[in-house]
Design a protein around this motif. Structure first.
Motif, PDB file in Angstrom:
ATOM      1  N   CYS A 118       0.838  -1.204   0.000  1.00 26.44           N
ATOM      2  CA  CYS A 118       0.000   0.000   0.000  1.00 26.44           C
ATOM      3  C   CYS A 118       0.874   1.256   0.000  1.00 26.44           C
ATOM      4  CB  CYS A 118      -0.910   0.001   1.222  1.00 26.44           C
ATOM      5  SG  CYS A 118      -2.212  -1.243   1.236  1.00 26.44           S
ATOM      6  N   ARG A 119       1.897   1.260   0.838  1.00 27.07           N
ATOM      7  CA  ARG A 119       2.781   2.428   0.903  1.00 27.07           C
ATOM      8  C   ARG A 119       3.539   2.607  -0.403  1.00 27.07           C
ATOM      9  NH1 ARG A 119       5.507   2.719   6.912  1.00 27.07           N
ATOM     10  NH2 ARG A 119       3.740   1.950   8.139  1.00 27.07           N
ATOM     11  N   SER A 120       3.942   1.513  -1.018  1.00 29.06           N
ATOM     12  CA  SER A 120       4.650   1.596  -2.287  1.00 29.06           C
ATOM     13  C   SER A 120       3.807   2.283  -3.351  1.00 29.06           C
ATOM     14  CB  SER A 120       5.038   0.189  -2.754  1.00 29.06           C
ATOM     15  OG  SER A 120       5.550   0.209  -4.067  1.00 29.06           O
ATOM     16  N   GLY A 121       2.514   1.983  -3.354  1.00 29.61           N
ATOM     17  CA  GLY A 121       1.617   2.585  -4.336  1.00 29.61           C
ATOM     18  C   GLY A 121       0.980   3.877  -3.893  1.00 29.61           C
ATOM     19  N   GLY A 122       1.279   4.304  -2.670  1.00 26.42           N
ATOM     20  CA  GLY A 122       0.692   5.536  -2.152  1.00 26.42           C
ATOM     21  C   GLY A 122      -0.815   5.457  -2.009  1.00 26.42           C
ATOM     22  N   ALA A 123      -1.316   4.268  -1.706  1.00 23.43           N
ATOM     23  CA  ALA A 123      -2.759   4.046  -1.648  1.00 23.43           C
ATOM     24  C   ALA A 123      -3.141   3.386  -0.333  1.00 23.43           C
ATOM     25  CB  ALA A 123      -3.206   3.168  -2.813  1.00 23.43           C
ATOM     26  N   GLY A 124      -4.432   3.466  -0.011  1.00 26.13           N
ATOM     27  CA  GLY A 124      -4.960   2.793   1.154  1.00 26.13           C
ATOM     28  C   GLY A 124      -5.242   1.331   0.856  1.00 26.13           C
ATOM     29  N   PHE A 125      -5.684   0.616   1.878  1.00 20.50           N
ATOM     30  CA  PHE A 125      -5.934  -0.815   1.770  1.00 20.50           C
ATOM     31  C   PHE A 125      -7.002  -1.110   0.727  1.00 20.50           C
ATOM     32  CE2 PHE A 125      -8.370  -4.501   3.708  1.00 20.50           C
ATOM     33  CZ  PHE A 125      -7.517  -5.489   3.237  1.00 20.50           C
ATOM     34  N   ALA A 126      -8.125  -0.422   0.785  1.00 20.61           N
ATOM     35  CA  ALA A 126      -9.236  -0.723  -0.131  1.00 20.61           C
ATOM     36  C   ALA A 126      -8.834  -0.511  -1.579  1.00 20.61           C
ATOM     37  CB  ALA A 126     -10.454   0.129   0.219  1.00 20.61           C
ATOM     38  N   ALA A 127      -8.173   0.611  -1.877  1.00 23.34           N
ATOM     39  CA  ALA A 127      -7.769   0.888  -3.248  1.00 23.34           C
ATOM     40  C   ALA A 127      -6.746  -0.126  -3.739  1.00 23.34           C
ATOM     41  CB  ALA A 127      -7.200   2.302  -3.345  1.00 23.34           C
ATOM     42  N   THR A 128      -5.858  -0.553  -2.869  1.00 25.82           N
ATOM     43  CA  THR A 128      -4.849  -1.546  -3.240  1.00 25.82           C
ATOM     44  C   THR A 128      -5.501  -2.887  -3.556  1.00 25.82           C
ATOM     45  OG1 THR A 128      -3.211  -0.425  -1.862  1.00 25.82           O
ATOM     46  CG2 THR A 128      -2.756  -2.713  -2.448  1.00 25.82           C
ATOM     47  N   VAL A 129      -6.484  -3.280  -2.754  1.00 28.61           N
ATOM     48  CA  VAL A 129      -7.190  -4.537  -2.996  1.00 28.61           C
ATOM     49  C   VAL A 129      -7.995  -4.465  -4.290  1.00 28.61           C
ATOM     50  CG1 VAL A 129      -9.055  -6.020  -2.147  1.00 28.61           C
ATOM     51  CG2 VAL A 129      -7.266  -5.227  -0.578  1.00 28.61           C
ATOM     52  N   ARG A 130      -8.696  -3.365  -4.512  1.00 27.30           N
ATOM     53  CA  ARG A 130      -9.533  -3.234  -5.721  1.00 27.30           C
ATOM     54  C   ARG A 130      -8.700  -3.341  -6.993  1.00 27.30           C
ATOM     55  NH1 ARG A 130     -12.343   0.788  -2.753  1.00 27.30           N
ATOM     56  NH2 ARG A 130     -11.186   2.449  -3.797  1.00 27.30           N
ATOM     57  N   ALA A 131      -7.506  -2.809  -6.965  1.00 29.96           N
ATOM     58  CA  ALA A 131      -6.618  -2.888  -8.139  1.00 29.96           C
ATOM     59  C   ALA A 131      -5.909  -4.229  -8.228  1.00 29.96           C
ATOM     60  CB  ALA A 131      -5.590  -1.764  -8.063  1.00 29.96           C
ATOM     61  N   ASP A 132      -6.145  -5.093  -7.269  1.00 28.96           N
ATOM     62  CA  ASP A 132      -5.427  -6.370  -7.116  1.00 28.96           C
ATOM     63  C   ASP A 132      -3.919  -6.172  -7.209  1.00 28.96           C
ATOM     64  OD1 ASP A 132      -5.127  -9.000  -6.488  1.00 28.96           O
ATOM     65  OD2 ASP A 132      -5.551  -9.770  -8.485  1.00 28.96           O
ATOM     66  N   ALA A 133      -3.457  -5.111  -6.573  1.00 29.06           N
ATOM     67  CA  ALA A 133      -2.017  -4.878  -6.509  1.00 29.06           C
ATOM     68  C   ALA A 133      -1.331  -5.870  -5.582  1.00 29.06           C
ATOM     69  CB  ALA A 133      -1.749  -3.451  -6.036  1.00 29.06           C
ATOM     70  N   LEU A 134      -2.111  -6.723  -4.920  1.00 32.19           N
ATOM     71  CA  LEU A 134      -1.543  -7.778  -4.086  1.00 32.19           C
ATOM     72  C   LEU A 134      -1.302  -9.057  -4.874  1.00 32.19           C
ATOM     73  CD1 LEU A 134      -3.780  -7.282  -0.905  1.00 32.19           C
ATOM     74  CD2 LEU A 134      -1.606  -6.171  -1.467  1.00 32.19           C
ATOM     75  N   GLY A 135      -1.855  -9.134  -6.091  1.00 30.71           N
ATOM     76  CA  GLY A 135      -1.628 -10.303  -6.940  1.00 30.71           C
ATOM     77  C   GLY A 135      -2.424 -11.527  -6.530  1.00 30.71           C
ATOM     78  N   LEU A 136      -3.608 -11.334  -5.940  1.00 32.29           N
ATOM     79  CA  LEU A 136      -4.396 -12.470  -5.475  1.00 32.29           C
ATOM     80  C   LEU A 136      -5.106 -13.191  -6.622  1.00 32.29           C
ATOM     81  CD1 LEU A 136      -5.137 -13.919  -2.867  1.00 32.29           C
ATOM     82  CD2 LEU A 136      -7.082 -12.357  -2.605  1.00 32.29           C
ATOM     83  N   GLY A 137      -5.581 -12.440  -7.614  1.00 32.95           N
ATOM     84  CA  GLY A 137      -6.333 -13.027  -8.717  1.00 32.95           C
ATOM     85  C   GLY A 137      -5.611 -14.165  -9.423  1.00 32.95           C
ATOM     86  N   PRO A 138      -4.367 -13.966  -9.833  1.00 29.15           N
ATOM     87  CA  PRO A 138      -3.657 -15.046 -10.549  1.00 29.15           C
ATOM     88  C   PRO A 138      -3.451 -16.303  -9.711  1.00 29.15           C
ATOM     89  CG  PRO A 138      -2.598 -12.924 -10.936  1.00 29.15           C
ATOM     90  CD  PRO A 138      -3.611 -12.697  -9.861  1.00 29.15           C
ATOM     91  N   LEU A 139      -3.554 -16.197  -8.395  1.00 36.33           N
ATOM     92  CA  LEU A 139      -3.367 -17.355  -7.521  1.00 36.33           C
ATOM     93  C   LEU A 139      -4.700 -17.876  -6.995  1.00 36.33           C
ATOM     94  CD1 LEU A 139      -0.217 -16.272  -5.453  1.00 36.33           C
ATOM     95  CD2 LEU A 139      -0.335 -17.518  -7.611  1.00 36.33           C
ATOM     96  N   ALA A 140      -5.777 -17.621  -7.706  1.00 36.59           N
ATOM     97  CA  ALA A 140      -7.104 -18.051  -7.264  1.00 36.59           C
ATOM     98  C   ALA A 140      -7.141 -19.556  -7.026  1.00 36.59           C
ATOM     99  CB  ALA A 140      -8.148 -17.670  -8.311  1.00 36.59           C
TER     100      ALA A 140
END
Length: 465
Positions: free
Chosen positions: A139-161
């Motif tokens: 989140c800090r790397s992207g300058g975003a909050g938790f919700a915005a980071t999750v919505r953009a899937d900046a955590l990479g969860l989708g590919p590991l479904a």
């Protein structure tokens, strides 16, 4: 767009002692004191080097209830989980989801094997904190909050479904999540807790102790009532609780058996509950029963009929909820100490089964500060309507935090906290907490804990290039 890739460079562990103002009993365990664990990591990724932090209370004999282990031993086991993941994580490279998966798998392969093997729930404690800190760093790397980071899937969860979810479907679900601006609190009523002021035998301070005092002071309208596994005693206890809550009119409640029931006794309890005229108002507001049976055997048998049943202690792996659903369980608890990414996966499963599945935010122990902030931000994003929150009631007070950290917390979260007698306290109004300030950049981590004021510090750094 692919998720950012990070390399874990260093992991630091520390803790603060916590003394409960009101000793709490769950199951056969009485908790009077423990410690809160903190984890800070340094990662290298887009834009340079970033830090992330996380915190969780080390709760005795919840992650592991084996009778041969006492309170101190189970807390030491949680420390072992933290030390293990801190030693294995430096040098790993990948998206947040991949790093979380690899570090968890590596840790569990060590901790769940051998003569002193830990159960998966306890072994996963350290990896869960590492995951939370990774999310904060992303989140800090992207300058975003938790919700915005999750919505953009900046955590990479989708590919590991996982197999029961598709990558595209999971990504679409994450993109549609919106955090609730406020959340209702659910007050936990221990089975030996005083219900009225006249039942209070000893007061540690001038804060509320009994159930009626808490209701008057906070305006809560949701309650989590602990059971002990004895049908007759539990019905009598529910009748006593219902009598205290009767002046409220309508209210919501959940029941938590903490694994205390055997199936035959639970059948008797359910019949008594359905038949008791004195519990009509309570039954009308009941949402579910939590973990009636022992975690080791609960998923070997069908879920009990009647009231919707939710797993908590049985949720020790990312596929536990689908396995429980196949047995007839409708719900699953979400707790950051079990995994924030697991909570996001389970929110997608619930969304895919409207009216047939639900999740609920359950964590008695979250202390005001980083732990409360991150766990509540998670609960608000995954769709929890109310959240069990009692850490401030049984302990609280920002214990161990220097005055500068306390003042910074009040400044960063004027909606969430207010000045209290022992330090910042949750600003509960009408039984609810406002959460707007948790949307600042980072995973609800502002202003951040002061590691220089902590004990038992351990530092693990990548040794290679």
């Amino acid at each position: 767009m692919s998720a950012p890739v990070f390399r874990i460079r260093a992991v630091e562990l520390a803790e603060r002692p916590v003394t409960l103002r009101l000793p709490f009993r769950f199951g056969d365990t009485l908790v009077e004191r423990t410690a809160e664990a903190y984890l800070r990591l340094r990662v290298e990724g887009p834009g340079g080097v970033h830090t992330g932090v996380a915190a969780q209370l080390m709760v005795p004999r919840w992650f592991d209830k084996r009778p041969e282990r006492d309170n101190a031993r189970t807390v030491d086991d949680l420390r072992r989980s933290l030390r293990t993941v801190a030693g294995l994580a430096p040098g790993l490279r990948g998206s947040v989801a991949r790093l979380a998966a690899e570090s968890r798998a590596a840790s569990l392969s060590v901790l769940c094997a051998g003569a002193d093997a830990l159960p998966r729930l306890a072994a996963g404690f350290g990896p869960a904190l590492l995951e939370m800190a990774l999310i904060d760093a992303a989140c800090r790397s992207g300058g975003a909050g938790f919700a915005a980071t999750v919505r953009a899937d900046a955590l990479g969860l989708g590919p590991l479904a996982p197999p029961d979810l598709t990558p595209d479907g999971l990504s679409r679900h994450l993109a549609g999540l919106r955090p609730a601006p406020e959340i209702a609190l659910r007050h936990t009523v221990g089975y030996d807790a005083p219900l009225t002021a006249r039942e209070v035998r000893q007061r540690p301070d001038d804060l509320p102790v009994s159930l009626d005092e808490v209701v008057a002071a906070t305006g809560v309208r949701w309650f989590k009532i602990k059971l002990k596994g004895d049908p007759e005693a539990d019905i009598a206890r529910l009748e006593a609780v219902a009598a205290v809550l009767a002046p409220l009119g309508r209210y919501g409640a959940t029941l938590d058996a903490n694994e205390q029931y055997l199936p035959e006794a639970f059948t008797e309890f359910s019949a008594r509950l359905a038949a008791a005229r004195t519990l009509a108002a309570l039954r009308e507001g009941l949402a579910f029963i939590e973990q009636p049976f022992a975690r080791e055997t609960a998923l070997e048998h069908p879920a009990p009929p009647g009231l919707p049943a939710l797993i908590d202690e049985s949720d020790d792996a990312d596929d536990a909820f689908p396995r429980a659903a196949a047995r007839g369980y409708a719900g699953v608890s979400v707790k950051s100490c079990k995994g924030v990414l697991r909570a996001l996966l389970n929110s997608a499963r619930v969304a895919a089964a409207p009216g047939r599945a639900f999740l609920s935010a359950e964590d008695l122990t979250c202390q005001p500060g980083l732990c409360l902030q991150q766990d509540t931000a998670m609960a608000a994003l995954v769709g929890a309507r109310h959240v069990e929150r009692n850490g401030h009631h049984f302990a609280g007070g920002f214990q161990g935090a220097p005055e500068a950290e306390r003042a910074a917390a009040l400044a960063a979260h004027p909606d969430l906290y207010r000045p209290g007698r022992r330090g910042p306290e949750p600003a509960i109004s009408g039984g609810r907490l406002r959460l707007g300030s948790l949307g600042a950049p980072g995973f609800a981590s502002a202003p951040g804990p002061d590691f220089t004021a902590m004990k038992n510090t351990i530092f693990q750094e990548e040794t290679g290039s």
